[in-house]
Design a protein around this motif. Structure first.
Motif, PDB file in Angstrom:
ATOM      1  N   ILE A  32       0.844  -1.202   0.000  1.00 16.94           N
ATOM      2  CA  ILE A  32       0.000   0.000   0.000  1.00 16.94           C
ATOM      3  C   ILE A  32       0.875   1.247   0.000  1.00 16.94           C
ATOM      4  CG2 ILE A  32      -1.614   1.371   1.391  1.00 16.94           C
ATOM      5  CD1 ILE A  32      -2.966  -0.931  -0.053  1.00 16.94           C
ATOM      6  N   GLN A  33       1.904   1.268   0.831  1.00 16.15           N
ATOM      7  CA  GLN A  33       2.799   2.419   0.902  1.00 16.15           C
ATOM      8  C   GLN A  33       3.478   2.659  -0.448  1.00 16.15           C
ATOM      9  OE1 GLN A  33       5.905   2.094   3.847  1.00 16.15           O
ATOM     10  NE2 GLN A  33       6.681   4.128   3.417  1.00 16.15           N
ATOM     11  N   THR A  34       3.946   1.603  -1.075  1.00 16.78           N
ATOM     12  CA  THR A  34       4.584   1.737  -2.387  1.00 16.78           C
ATOM     13  C   THR A  34       3.579   2.227  -3.421  1.00 16.78           C
ATOM     14  OG1 THR A  34       6.177  -0.001  -1.863  1.00 16.78           O
ATOM     15  CG2 THR A  34       5.858   0.517  -4.187  1.00 16.78           C
ATOM     16  N   VAL A  51      -4.718   3.862 -11.858  1.00 21.34           N
ATOM     17  CA  VAL A  51      -5.709   2.905 -11.364  1.00 21.34           C
ATOM     18  C   VAL A  51      -4.975   1.760 -10.691  1.00 21.34           C
ATOM     19  CG1 VAL A  51      -7.433   3.530 -13.100  1.00 21.34           C
ATOM     20  CG2 VAL A  51      -5.806   1.701 -13.584  1.00 21.34           C
ATOM     21  N   TYR A  52      -5.710   0.974  -9.929  1.00 20.93           N
ATOM     22  CA  TYR A  52      -5.102  -0.077  -9.130  1.00 20.93           C
ATOM     23  C   TYR A  52      -5.774  -1.418  -9.394  1.00 20.93           C
ATOM     24  CZ  TYR A  52      -3.129   3.956  -6.847  1.00 20.93           C
ATOM     25  OH  TYR A  52      -2.455   5.132  -6.618  1.00 20.93           O
ATOM     26  N   VAL A  53      -4.980  -2.477  -9.272  1.00 26.14           N
ATOM     27  CA  VAL A  53      -5.467  -3.844  -9.348  1.00 26.14           C
ATOM     28  C   VAL A  53      -4.948  -4.571  -8.117  1.00 26.14           C
ATOM     29  CG1 VAL A  53      -5.294  -6.046 -10.595  1.00 26.14           C
ATOM     30  CG2 VAL A  53      -5.596  -3.919 -11.868  1.00 26.14           C
ATOM     31  N   ALA A  68     -10.362  -0.419   1.504  1.00 25.65           N
ATOM     32  CA  ALA A  68     -10.285   0.592   2.560  1.00 25.65           C
ATOM     33  C   ALA A  68      -8.975   1.374   2.477  1.00 25.65           C
ATOM     34  CB  ALA A  68     -10.421  -0.067   3.926  1.00 25.65           C
ATOM     35  N   ALA A  69      -7.874   0.678   2.240  1.00 21.57           N
ATOM     36  CA  ALA A  69      -6.563   1.326   2.219  1.00 21.57           C
ATOM     37  C   ALA A  69      -6.403   2.258   1.029  1.00 21.57           C
ATOM     38  CB  ALA A  69      -5.455   0.273   2.218  1.00 21.57           C
ATOM     39  N   LEU A  70      -7.018   1.902  -0.090  1.00 20.28           N
ATOM     40  CA  LEU A  70      -6.904   2.733  -1.293  1.00 20.28           C
ATOM     41  C   LEU A  70      -7.975   3.813  -1.330  1.00 20.28           C
ATOM     42  CD1 LEU A  70      -6.002  -0.008  -3.899  1.00 20.28           C
ATOM     43  CD2 LEU A  70      -4.490   1.737  -2.930  1.00 20.28           C
ATOM     44  N   ASP A  71      -8.865   3.795  -0.366  1.00 16.21           N
ATOM     45  CA  ASP A  71      -9.896   4.792  -0.186  1.00 16.21           C
ATOM     46  C   ASP A  71     -10.713   4.964  -1.461  1.00 16.21           C
ATOM     47  OD1 ASP A  71     -11.351   6.633   1.298  1.00 16.21           O
ATOM     48  OD2 ASP A  71     -10.026   8.290   0.782  1.00 16.21           O
TER      49      ASP A  71
END
Length: 120
Positions: A32-34, A51-53, A68-71
């Protein structure tokens, strides 16, 4: 373009011509931090479509954690922790050729990406 994991490529601004940056993130604080660092660096060099996968999803709580972490960041979908992918890598095969759940999950991600960024 498939780049190595990490933020070095963006730090060197090698990705300035990228239309959409897909960040693969695993359920874990370091990932998540990266992912957040990559999103920030991408914005600094002018990549506005990030965007995220979610990857290596072993249980429903992994999905919940990432969401939750990526809000409110755009999350295209998830790829399950899957022995087929590991076995394909060990045998030198492409997971694409083996089919199965991986391909279904990948198709959903592809459809969502196309819907979000047609003509990006």
């Amino acid at each position: 373009m498939d780049m190595e994991a990490g933020i070095e490529h963006l730090g060197r601004s090698t990705a300035e011509a990228v239309d959409v940056l897909i960040v693969v993130v695993e359920p874990g604080q370091r990932s998540i931090q990266t992912a957040r660092q990559i999103g920030g660096l991408a914005a600094e060099i002018g990549i506005h479509n990030v965007v995220y996968v979610g990857s290596k999803i072993a249980k429903p709580s992994d999905r919940d954690f990432l969401a939750a972490a990526l809000d409110s960041a755009p999350l295209l979908g998830y790829l399950s922790l899957n022995d087929t992918i590991r076995d394909a890598d060990l045998s030198g095969s492409a997971p694409y050729d083996l089919g199965g759940a991986f391909m279904t999950e990948l198709a959903v991600i592809g459809q969502r990406l196309a819907a979000l960024y047609q003509g990006a």
